[in-house]
Motif scaffolding. Sequence first.
Motif, PDB file in Angstrom:
ATOM      1  N   ILE A  63       0.829  -1.212   0.000  1.00 39.93           N
ATOM      2  CA  ILE A  63       0.000   0.000   0.000  1.00 39.93           C
ATOM      3  C   ILE A  63       0.862   1.260   0.000  1.00 39.93           C
ATOM      4  CG2 ILE A  63      -1.602   1.368   1.410  1.00 39.93           C
ATOM      5  CD1 ILE A  63      -2.865  -1.331   2.259  1.00 39.93           C
ATOM      6  N   PHE A  64       1.893   1.281   0.823  1.00 36.01           N
ATOM      7  CA  PHE A  64       2.744   2.464   0.943  1.00 36.01           C
ATOM      8  C   PHE A  64       3.956   2.436   0.013  1.00 36.01           C
ATOM      9  CE2 PHE A  64       0.561   2.394   5.080  1.00 36.01           C
ATOM     10  CZ  PHE A  64      -0.004   3.657   5.031  1.00 36.01           C
ATOM     11  N   ARG A  65       4.013   1.450  -0.880  1.00 37.91           N
ATOM     12  CA  ARG A  65       5.109   1.310  -1.850  1.00 37.91           C
ATOM     13  C   ARG A  65       6.469   1.344  -1.158  1.00 37.91           C
ATOM     14  NH1 ARG A  65       2.418   5.364  -6.097  1.00 37.91           N
ATOM     15  NH2 ARG A  65       0.817   3.952  -6.824  1.00 37.91           N
ATOM     16  N   ALA A  66       6.606   0.440  -0.225  1.00 35.97           N
ATOM     17  CA  ALA A  66       7.831   0.363   0.570  1.00 35.97           C
ATOM     18  C   ALA A  66       8.509  -0.977   0.325  1.00 35.97           C
ATOM     19  CB  ALA A  66       7.502   0.522   2.056  1.00 35.97           C
ATOM     20  N   SER A  67       9.719  -1.084   0.797  1.00 38.21           N
ATOM     21  CA  SER A  67      10.488  -2.319   0.667  1.00 38.21           C
ATOM     22  C   SER A  67      10.033  -3.317   1.732  1.00 38.21           C
ATOM     23  CB  SER A  67      11.973  -2.012   0.838  1.00 38.21           C
ATOM     24  OG  SER A  67      12.706  -3.189   0.989  1.00 38.21           O
ATOM     25  N   PHE A  68       9.594  -4.488   1.280  1.00 33.86           N
ATOM     26  CA  PHE A  68       9.160  -5.519   2.223  1.00 33.86           C
ATOM     27  C   PHE A  68      10.335  -6.040   3.043  1.00 33.86           C
ATOM     28  CE2 PHE A  68       8.277 -10.048   3.147  1.00 33.86           C
ATOM     29  CZ  PHE A  68       7.244  -9.857   4.047  1.00 33.86           C
ATOM     30  N   ALA A  69      11.500  -6.172   2.421  1.00 39.92           N
ATOM     31  CA  ALA A  69      12.680  -6.665   3.142  1.00 39.92           C
ATOM     32  C   ALA A  69      13.078  -5.700   4.266  1.00 39.92           C
ATOM     33  CB  ALA A  69      13.847  -6.858   2.179  1.00 39.92           C
ATOM     34  N   SER A  70      13.033  -4.408   3.994  1.00 42.03           N
ATOM     35  CA  SER A  70      13.375  -3.458   5.059  1.00 42.03           C
ATOM     36  C   SER A  70      12.276  -3.407   6.119  1.00 42.03           C
ATOM     37  CB  SER A  70      13.662  -2.067   4.488  1.00 42.03           C
ATOM     38  OG  SER A  70      12.505  -1.517   3.918  1.00 42.03           O
ATOM     39  N   ALA A  71      11.030  -3.683   5.720  1.00 40.50           N
ATOM     40  CA  ALA A  71       9.951  -3.768   6.716  1.00 40.50           C
ATOM     41  C   ALA A  71      10.189  -4.938   7.663  1.00 40.50           C
ATOM     42  CB  ALA A  71       8.596  -3.906   6.022  1.00 40.50           C
ATOM     43  N   MET A  72      10.666  -6.060   7.116  1.00 39.00           N
ATOM     44  CA  MET A  72      10.994  -7.211   7.967  1.00 39.00           C
ATOM     45  C   MET A  72      12.148  -6.876   8.917  1.00 39.00           C
ATOM     46  SD  MET A  72       9.031  -9.790   7.617  1.00 39.00           S
ATOM     47  CE  MET A  72       9.998 -11.109   8.290  1.00 39.00           C
ATOM     48  N   ILE A  73      13.156  -6.170   8.413  1.00 38.63           N
ATOM     49  CA  ILE A  73      14.277  -5.789   9.263  1.00 38.63           C
ATOM     50  C   ILE A  73      13.797  -4.839  10.358  1.00 38.63           C
ATOM     51  CG2 ILE A  73      16.470  -4.532   9.319  1.00 38.63           C
ATOM     52  CD1 ILE A  73      17.035  -5.722   6.527  1.00 38.63           C
ATOM     53  N   GLY A  74      12.948  -3.876  10.000  1.00 39.56           N
ATOM     54  CA  GLY A  74      12.386  -2.962  10.994  1.00 39.56           C
ATOM     55  C   GLY A  74      11.554  -3.696  12.028  1.00 39.56           C
ATOM     56  N   TYR A  75      10.847  -4.719  11.590  1.00 42.02           N
ATOM     57  CA  TYR A  75      10.031  -5.515  12.501  1.00 42.02           C
ATOM     58  C   TYR A  75      10.908  -6.282  13.488  1.00 42.02           C
ATOM     59  CZ  TYR A  75       6.126  -8.515  13.875  1.00 42.02           C
ATOM     60  OH  TYR A  75       5.160  -9.164  14.584  1.00 42.02           O
TER      61      TYR A  75
END
Length: 166
Positions: A63-75
């Motif tokens: 939805i926010f056109r973001a990197s899924f891999a960096s979202a996992m790292i942030g998580y």
Amino acid sequence: MAAKSYKKGSIYRKLKLQYLKLLRMKSAPSIIARGYAIGTFLEFLTLPTLGIAFFLLYPFSKIFRASFASAMIGYIVGKFIMLFFLYWNYFVGNIITKRMVNEQVSVGVSHFFTIDGIKENGIAFFIGSTVNGIIVAFVSYFFIYYLLIYYRWRKNQKRKMKFNLS
């Protein structure tokens, strides 16, 4: 069988690995930073939603056109950050819901982890987690964005120096 031994600093090494993975991603800094912020925000919602927020990582990334891999790292990194905000989330939630914190603290911490305690304090904790998650995600977006800009600038400077000396 021998017990698995953990080396001193293994958590540090894992965090450093995630940090290096984040820095070396091949996308625009804003996309990487946006994904990291989304992952951090959703980690703040994991405890109050009993882990359901994990399943929102992929849809939010799209939805926010973001990197899924960096979202996992942030998580993942958010799990370490979240530990420092547990009481603060509850405190902010009580302020927003206009409940007296002193009344709640006098009951005791053991009451907070019972079913009745979760029913009484769950909304305040969820609201506090949401507010603090938004603030931490906003700060982490700019931190990661400028960290990536600086890292790439330094890398480019080193590359220029290497070719100029040859």
